[in-house]
Design a protein around this motif. Structure first.
Motif, PDB file in Angstrom:
ATOM      1  N   ASP A  98     -37.513 -38.220  -5.562  1.00 28.27           N
ATOM      2  CA  ASP A  98     -37.010 -38.873  -6.776  1.00 28.27           C
ATOM      3  C   ASP A  98     -37.105 -40.392  -6.665  1.00 28.27           C
ATOM      4  OD1 ASP A  98     -36.507 -36.553  -8.088  1.00 28.27           O
ATOM      5  OD2 ASP A  98     -34.320 -36.688  -8.034  1.00 28.27           O
ATOM      6  N   LYS A 115     -39.097 -43.323  -8.679  1.00 27.42           N
ATOM      7  CA  LYS A 115     -38.328 -44.428  -9.264  1.00 27.42           C
ATOM      8  C   LYS A 115     -38.957 -45.774  -8.951  1.00 27.42           C
ATOM      9  CE  LYS A 115     -33.618 -46.313  -9.310  1.00 27.42           C
ATOM     10  NZ  LYS A 115     -32.225 -46.086  -8.860  1.00 27.42           N
ATOM     11  N   TYR A 137     -39.371 -42.670 -14.541  1.00 27.31           N
ATOM     12  CA  TYR A 137     -38.147 -42.179 -13.916  1.00 27.31           C
ATOM     13  C   TYR A 137     -36.943 -42.415 -14.826  1.00 27.31           C
ATOM     14  CZ  TYR A 137     -34.289 -41.764 -10.586  1.00 27.31           C
ATOM     15  OH  TYR A 137     -33.122 -41.408  -9.965  1.00 27.31           O
ATOM     16  N   TYR A 184     -38.383 -35.662 -10.054  1.00 34.43           N
ATOM     17  CA  TYR A 184     -39.755 -35.643  -9.538  1.00 34.43           C
ATOM     18  C   TYR A 184     -40.462 -34.344  -9.944  1.00 34.43           C
ATOM     19  CZ  TYR A 184     -43.592 -35.775  -6.154  1.00 34.43           C
ATOM     20  OH  TYR A 184     -44.831 -35.767  -5.558  1.00 34.43           O
TER      21      TYR A 184
END
Length: 749
Positions: free
Chosen positions: A200, A204, A211, A257
């Motif tokens: 994730d 980002k 994201y 993700y």
């Protein structure tokens, strides 16, 4: 979505350090607290041993990494000490020999391996195209799986700290590396939460706009989505229960993700992803092929009767499993509010294969793999997920030797097994199945009967021989070389010892009950140590196998209680000051009249000036209902009326009981112990200790905190003026948010 942390705020370091010590306390050895304080003091004196490439204090980074290990893996003395000591050793402020002398060989070797990996980064130009070679090199340098776990934890810590860092190029480089190197390693080790957060944060930092967009849409719909999942599950649960099925059902939302991968693959947006969230039905079915298939299809029929399925999205890997062994029914059904929902139906065995076997997500979704490393990683994941002793103890001797020589052996059915060089018959038995290993008594190798410790050679055909009466022995640990075998043997031995200890404890408790004695756990703990046993389990095991006589223990307990009652410290002037009398003496002389804190003897028969002591077994304080017991030395022992030993004393020595009560007021302090239970939240200890410090009639003397699974238990010794003040203090502590219960106990045990 992952929390962010700050490594740039010096003011936060003390509290984070205290949090680390609190989490590690149950794992630490005597003297470790002092060693940690020394290491932390040295770090402060040398400005944290410098800064890393992002400009963060190496010391602050080490503390946060150790906290990450505690949170995502387990509180572990060796790994945490290695993390904290790596920077000072690398900087030359402490030598490896110093570490070895203070912390032992295991910590010293872990520190050396961490430094070795750090030097690898300094020399190696990391690039995505050479990912596979670099991973092999990294594993070869690390030598110890704990170092790999530390590196993953360190990378996760760093990723949580670099949000909005000004050097965007470096952030991007590290983020890409986290995505293609550390996240797959975390997944292969079964560290799924760490893997998901690394992925994730990689998205980002490399594509913040995407994201943020996905995160915003998920946040905006979270409450509604959770309510929808609950509403979808409720009738399914009711229907399956009516069919007599035993099962677990749960809903989950994909990580940001994973959602992004779906968006790219399907060329769509969040609102049109079929499996933005999924429902998984796990059936508790006996692991027989026919029964498993039947139950899966019964569940399938029930769900599709309720919700219309999409035939194009139907995947039947129960009738024909995937080539890697994956088995499950995947259906997408048209749920309420015109939404598509993915439902996965599988049995408990199928779920374990999917989670721990060849069907790991990174592989069956197209990733490449190296068979030797995959097999080893699965083995390590097994150990991490089943170990009772923590990862460090079970893995400290397990090296990353997947590129060393191996042996290949066959079963009579022709199945091929790969084992490390030097593996025994017992290793093979555990590799085939843990249950087979536990019952193994030998084998037939190439038609010849051999013992458990027989070393295997490539090309051997091996038939494992078992007995229903066989049980793992401690000397088996000297025979096996594989981590899986060693882990299972230790776990089984520990389970056997636990059962025996429970039997021994139950035996002793029955004898106590027969004698009408209520045992005090604190006294019992002191007796166990006095009799020379390192742990309570060892003590109770000896009772169970009749090595230790129950009657001997019972007599020793009674003798210890009587001895402690007679040798407790005399009440000192500092603890109990004599107060001016508020009543006349018997002779009416007011001039010299005064009342002591305790009145000994009944009305009209009070005796002044006697030597009395407060009993350790119940720690009475001013205001408690008490009685006196005349010891063999003539000293008055003062007990609470509800003392654990009161009934036994009154029954055995009724003629030595003397009426006793508190007299007048008291402005000193006596010690009382409180047991506090609550949720393990940061700041909760500070909140209730602050209440104690603000009380005029109370003071904090000592505190001991232990936490497990999100809860904490604390024993707090306070100085208090009396029972009324103690009850008031207890009520105030109970008002602290997160505190579940506060009770007075005899001691912290």
């Amino acid at each position: 979505m992952s929390e962010q942390i700050s490594l740039s705020d010096p003011a936060a370091l003390p509290s984070r350090t205290l949090e680390l010590v609190r989490r590690l306390r149950p794992m630490l050895e005597p003297g470790d607290i002092g060693k940690f304080r020394q290491a932390l003091a040295e770090a402060a004196d040398t400005d944290g041993f410098g800064k890393n490439v992002f400009g963060f204090s190496r010391h602050a980074m080490a503390v946060e990494t150790a906290l990450t290990l505690c949170r995502y893996v387990a509180p572990d003395r060796t790994m945490s000490a290695a993390v904290l000591l790596e920077a000072p050793v690398h900087a030359g402020h402490v030598s490896v020999d110093d570490v070895r002398a203070m912390w032992g060989d295991d910590v010293a070797e872990s520190v050396q391996r961490l430094i070795k990996v750090s030097s690898l980064y300094e020399r190696h130009n990391i690039g995505k195209n050479e990912d596979a070679n670099f991973r092999r090199l990294l594993l070869a340098f690390a030598e110890d799986i704990r170092v790999i776990i530390i590196m993953i934890a360190s990378r996760l810590t760093l990723m949580k700290a670099i949000n909005h860092h000004p050097d965007t190029d470096m952030v991007t480089t590290f983020s890409n590396e986290s995505g293609y190197l550390y996240a797959p390693l975390a997944h292969r080790l079964g560290l799924y939460a760490m893997k998901s957060e690394l992925e994730d944060m990689t998205l980002k930092y490399t594509d913040r706009e995407t994201y943020t967009s996905i995160a915003r849409q998920l946040n905006e719909t979270k409450v509604k989505r959770d309510a929808y999942i609950a509403a979808f599950i409720a009738p399914v649960r009711k229907r399956l229960e009516s069919l007599g099925l035993k099962f677990e059902i749960k809903g989950r939302t994909k990580s940001i993700y994973s959602i992004w991968n779906k968006i790219k693959a399907q060329k769509t947006d969040v609102g049109h992803i079929y499996d933005l969230f999924a429902i998984r039905v796990i059936l508790d079915t006996a692991p027989t092929r026919d029964q498993e298939k039947t139950d899966c299809w019964v569940a399938y029929s029930a769900i599709t009767d309720m919700y219309r399925p999409n035939p194009a999205r139907m995947k039947d890997w129960v009738s024909i499993p995937k080539s890697n062994g994956y088995e499950s029914l995947h259906i997408t059904v048209y749920g309420p509010e015109d939404r598509w929902v993915e439902v996965q139906i599988r049995t408990r065995r199928m779920d374990e294969v999917a989670e721990k076997g060849l069907a790991a997500h990174w592989k069956y979704k197209g990733g490449t793999s190296e068979q030797g490393l995959d097999a080893w990683m699965r083995n390590v994941r097994d150990i991490l997920e089943t170990a009772d002793s923590g990862p460090s103890e079970l893995m400290k001797n397990m090296k990353l030797d997947v590129y060393n020589k191996e042996v290949f052996v066959f079963t009579p059915k022709g199945d091929l097994y790969r084992l490390p060089l030097g593996a025994s018959v017992l290793d093979l038995a555990f590799s085939i199945h843990s249950g087979l290993g536990c019952k193994c008594v030998g084998a037939r190798v190439n038609g010849r009967n051999v013992k458990l410790n027989h070393k295997l050679h490539s090309g051997d055909t091996v038939e494992i021989l078992t007995s229903s009466t066989q049980m793992p022995k401690r000397d088996w640990l000297n025979i096996v070389v594989t981590g899986k075998a060693r882990s299972k043997i230790r776990a089984t031995l520990k389970e056997q010892e636990h059962r025996a200890a429970e039997l021994g404890k139950e035996l002793l408790q029955r004898r106590f009950k027969n004698r009408k004695i209520e045992p005090d756990e604190a006294v019992m703990g002191r007796l166990i140590k006095k009799m020379g046993y390192k742990t309570a389990s060892d003590f109770y095991n000896r009772l169970a196998d009749n090595t230790l006589d129950v009657s001997t223990v019972l007599d020793a307990y009674i003798a210890l209680v009587e001895k402690e009652n007679e040798t407790a410290p005399t009440v000192s002037a500092d603890e109990f000051r004599l107060m001016p009398s508020t009543e006349n003496e018997a002779d009416g002389d007011r001039s010299g009249a005064r009342s002591e804190v305790l009145e000994i003897g009944g009305p009209g028969n009070k005796v002044r000036g006697l030597n009395y002591k407060l009993s350790k077994c119940c720690n009475p304080i001013h205001g408690d209902k008490v009685f006196g017991f005349i010891s063999s030395e003539g000293v008055i022992k003062v007990h609470r009326c509800d003392c654990p030993n009161a009934a036994n004393i009154r029954q055995r020595y009724p003629d030595r009981i003397i009426e006793t009560r508190w007299s007048g007021s008291f402005d000193g302090q006596m010690a009382a112990t409180l047991r506090i239970l609550g949720y393990d939240d940061i700041g909760i200890v500070t909140n209730f200790t602050s209440i104690i410090s603000k009380e005029r009639n109370a003071s904090l003397r000592s505190i001991s905190i232990d936490s497990h699974d999100g809860l904490f238990q604390g024993f707090v010794v306070v100085g208090i003026s009396g029972k009324e003040a103690l009850n008031s203090l207890i009520k105030k502590i109970k008002t602290v948010k997160g505190v579940k219960d506060v009770t007075r106990v005899d001691s912290a045990g």
